[in-house]
Design a protein around this motif. Structure first.
Motif, mmCIF file in Angstrom:
data_model
loop_
_atom_site.group_PDB
_atom_site.id
_atom_site.type_symbol
_atom_site.label_atom_id
_atom_site.label_comp_id
_atom_site.label_asym_id
_atom_site.label_seq_id
_atom_site.Cartn_x
_atom_site.Cartn_y
_atom_site.Cartn_z
ATOM 1 N N VAL A 3 0.850 -1.180 0.000
ATOM 2 C CA VAL A 3 0.000 0.000 0.000
ATOM 3 C C VAL A 3 0.888 1.232 0.000
ATOM 4 O O VAL A 3 1.614 1.476 0.947
ATOM 5 C CB VAL A 3 -0.923 0.022 1.242
ATOM 6 C CG1 VAL A 3 -1.827 1.239 1.211
ATOM 7 C CG2 VAL A 3 -1.747 -1.244 1.314
ATOM 8 N N GLY A 4 0.848 1.998 -1.078
ATOM 9 C CA GLY A 4 1.650 3.210 -1.137
ATOM 10 C C GLY A 4 3.119 2.905 -1.046
ATOM 11 O O GLY A 4 3.619 1.988 -1.670
ATOM 12 N N SER A 5 3.824 3.657 -0.235
ATOM 13 C CA SER A 5 5.270 3.508 -0.108
ATOM 14 C C SER A 5 5.657 2.749 1.151
ATOM 15 O O SER A 5 6.682 2.989 1.742
ATOM 16 C CB SER A 5 5.930 4.883 -0.104
ATOM 17 O OG SER A 5 5.763 5.486 -1.348
ATOM 18 N N TYR A 6 4.809 1.849 1.598
ATOM 19 C CA TYR A 6 5.153 1.011 2.738
ATOM 20 C C TYR A 6 4.526 -0.360 2.524
ATOM 21 O O TYR A 6 3.592 -0.519 1.756
ATOM 22 C CB TYR A 6 4.710 1.622 4.058
ATOM 23 C CG TYR A 6 3.240 1.969 4.142
ATOM 24 C CD1 TYR A 6 2.336 1.085 4.678
ATOM 25 C CD2 TYR A 6 2.767 3.188 3.682
ATOM 26 C CE1 TYR A 6 0.993 1.392 4.761
ATOM 27 C CE2 TYR A 6 1.423 3.500 3.755
ATOM 28 C CZ TYR A 6 0.539 2.602 4.296
ATOM 29 O OH TYR A 6 -0.780 2.910 4.373
ATOM 30 N N TRP A 7 5.045 -1.353 3.214
ATOM 31 C CA TRP A 7 4.555 -2.712 3.067
ATOM 32 C C TRP A 7 3.541 -3.023 4.146
ATOM 33 O O TRP A 7 3.592 -2.499 5.242
ATOM 34 C CB TRP A 7 5.706 -3.705 3.145
ATOM 35 C CG TRP A 7 6.682 -3.510 2.056
ATOM 36 C CD1 TRP A 7 7.968 -3.076 2.173
ATOM 37 C CD2 TRP A 7 6.467 -3.704 0.670
ATOM 38 N NE1 TRP A 7 8.561 -3.006 0.943
ATOM 39 C CE2 TRP A 7 7.654 -3.390 -0.002
ATOM 40 C CE3 TRP A 7 5.377 -4.122 -0.092
ATOM 41 C CZ2 TRP A 7 7.787 -3.465 -1.378
ATOM 42 C CZ3 TRP A 7 5.509 -4.205 -1.459
ATOM 43 C CH2 TRP A 7 6.701 -3.888 -2.083
ATOM 44 N N SER A 8 2.645 -3.934 3.802
ATOM 45 C CA SER A 8 1.607 -4.337 4.723
ATOM 46 C C SER A 8 1.284 -5.808 4.495
ATOM 47 O O SER A 8 1.324 -6.278 3.362
ATOM 48 C CB SER A 8 0.360 -3.479 4.475
ATOM 49 O OG SER A 8 -0.701 -3.888 5.284
ATOM 50 N N ALA A 9 0.974 -6.526 5.545
ATOM 51 C CA ALA A 9 0.549 -7.916 5.423
ATOM 52 C C ALA A 9 -0.543 -8.179 6.438
ATOM 53 O O ALA A 9 -0.606 -7.541 7.486
ATOM 54 C CB ALA A 9 1.718 -8.864 5.665
#
Length: 183
Positions: free
Chosen positions: A56-62
């Motif tokens: 998402v955008g300029s960061y990671w997510s899980a």
């Protein structure tokens, strides 16, 4: 005679065009990174079965569902491999800010009005346990290390994991990781 002229033109013009076209693509396959060495969360992390991985955008997510004994999140060394192991610290941030203008997570509140506050809702010792003492080791002559965390979510929770400067500084764009956990 006109067909012979066409063949001569093709024999002369096609190699010239091929050479001209090749010069346009010089360096296209050069994947050498020449910036400063940094560490960052990797989009190639191994996430156990039942996980949903999104960027998402300029960061990671899980998102990880269920109890997981060891959910290793991969951290990448961007730059030349080292002959000695690289140690990187991390911590769970109480809160982070999403800069809406840049669509990035930040530790400091942006100076403008376009931001949102996100808080860690997971409780240490209840919803998760850090297994590696808050230290990630990237082995010598390797480009990846693993952050290990045990997940025992009691409800839908979120953690914001932040890489700290150690042997190598974290990338500003990928030093914060949002981990959503669900029972």
């Amino acid at each position: 005679m006109s067909q012979l002229k066409r063949y001569i033109i093709l024999i002369v013009v096609l190699p010239v065009l091929a050479l001209m076209n090749h010069s346009c693509f010089e360096g296209l396959n050069d994947f050498t990174y020449d910036g400063s060495t940094v560490v960052e969360f990797s989009h190639l992390s191994y996430i156990p079965d039942g996980a949903d991985w999104v960027s998402v955008g300029s960061y990671w997510s899980a998102t990880i569902t269920g109890n997981v004994d060891d959910a290793p999140l991969q951290v990448s060394l961007v730059g030349p491999q080292r002959t000695e192991p690289v140690e990187i610290g991390y911590y769970i941030a109480d809160q982070v800010y999403r800069d809406k203008e840049e669509n990035k997570l930040k530790l400091e509140q942006p100076a403008h009005d376009e931001w949102e506050l996100y808080e860690t809702t997971a409780v240490a010792g209840t919803d998760y346990n850090i297994l590696d003492g808050g230290i990630i080791i990237i082995p010598a002559k390797s480009s990846f290390g693993l952050l290990s965390i045990e997940l025992t979510p009691t409800a839908e929770r979120t953690l914001y994991i932040v890489l700290e400067a150690g042997d190598v500084a974290p990338s500003e764009n990928y030093k914060i990781f949002r981990l959503n956990i669900e029972p």
